[in-house]
Design a protein around this motif. Structure first.
Motif, short mmCIF file in Angstrom:
data_model
loop_
_atom_site.label_atom_id
_atom_site.label_comp_id
_atom_site.label_asym_id
_atom_site.label_seq_id
_atom_site.Cartn_x
_atom_site.Cartn_y
_atom_site.Cartn_z
N ARG A 296 27.73 47.10 95.08
CA ARG A 296 26.83 47.59 94.04
C ARG A 296 25.50 47.88 94.72
N THR A 297 24.53 48.37 93.96
CA THR A 297 23.24 48.74 94.52
C THR A 297 22.63 47.59 95.32
N MET A 298 22.76 46.38 94.83
CA MET A 298 22.21 45.21 95.52
C MET A 298 23.34 44.23 95.75
N GLY A 299 23.21 43.40 96.76
CA GLY A 299 24.19 42.36 97.00
C GLY A 299 25.08 42.64 98.19
N GLY A 300 26.05 41.76 98.39
CA GLY A 300 26.96 41.89 99.51
C GLY A 300 28.00 42.96 99.25
N TYR A 301 28.90 43.12 100.20
CA TYR A 301 29.96 44.10 100.02
C TYR A 301 31.27 43.41 99.65
N GLN B 209 46.74 38.89 98.16
CA GLN B 209 45.52 39.69 98.11
C GLN B 209 44.58 39.24 97.01
N TYR B 210 43.29 39.34 97.29
CA TYR B 210 42.23 38.99 96.34
C TYR B 210 40.95 39.70 96.74
N PHE B 211 40.00 39.82 95.80
CA PHE B 211 38.71 40.41 96.13
C PHE B 211 37.87 39.37 96.84
N GLU B 212 37.20 39.79 97.91
CA GLU B 212 36.33 38.90 98.67
C GLU B 212 34.97 39.57 98.81
N ILE B 213 33.91 38.78 98.64
CA ILE B 213 32.55 39.29 98.84
C ILE B 213 32.01 38.71 100.14
N VAL B 214 31.38 39.56 100.93
CA VAL B 214 30.74 39.14 102.17
C VAL B 214 29.24 39.35 101.95
N GLU B 215 28.51 38.24 101.95
CA GLU B 215 27.08 38.31 101.65
C GLU B 215 26.27 38.57 102.91
N TYR C 193 35.68 36.84 95.14
CA TYR C 193 34.79 37.56 94.23
C TYR C 193 35.46 37.71 92.88
N LEU C 194 34.81 37.20 91.86
CA LEU C 194 35.27 37.35 90.49
C LEU C 194 34.24 38.21 89.77
N PRO C 195 34.53 39.48 89.52
CA PRO C 195 33.54 40.38 88.94
C PRO C 195 33.17 39.98 87.51
N SER C 196 31.89 40.09 87.20
CA SER C 196 31.42 39.82 85.84
C SER C 196 31.68 41.05 84.97
N ILE C 197 31.49 40.92 83.68
CA ILE C 197 31.60 42.06 82.77
C ILE C 197 30.58 43.12 83.17
N GLU C 198 29.37 42.69 83.54
CA GLU C 198 28.34 43.63 83.98
C GLU C 198 28.82 44.42 85.19
N ASP C 199 29.47 43.74 86.16
CA ASP C 199 30.01 44.43 87.33
C ASP C 199 31.07 45.45 86.93
#
Length: 73
Positions: free
Chosen positions: A18-23, A34-40, A48-54
């Motif tokens: 997203r505009t700000m934050g990790g990938y 398989q799962y979503f992973e965020i690298v900060e 990574y568990l996306p919020s409703i906002e995400d």
């Protein structure tokens, strides 16, 4: 891009953010694990568990993190 487009990009092996934050990427792509992973920014990795906002956001974009990609740019 929206969240659906970001998911499709991750399924192809791309990395998104997203505009700000990790990938975010799809870890263990193509396996039953398989799962979503965020690298900060500091390099820490976590699931990574996306919020409703995400999920409703329209500010997702592709990210180039691999050296060959940086050389091509």
């Amino acid at each position: 891009m929206n969240y659906g487009q970001a998911i499709e990009a991750m399924k192809r092996g791309d990395v998104v953010r997203r505009t700000m934050g990790g990938y975010v990427h799809l870890a263990h792509r193509g396996t039953p694990l398989q799962y979503f992973e965020i690298v900060e920014a500091g390099g820490s990795r976590k699931p990574y568990l996306p919020s409703i906002e995400d999920q409703l956001a329209e500010n997702w974009s592709g990210v180039c993190v691999a050296p060959p990609c940086a050389e091509a740019a």
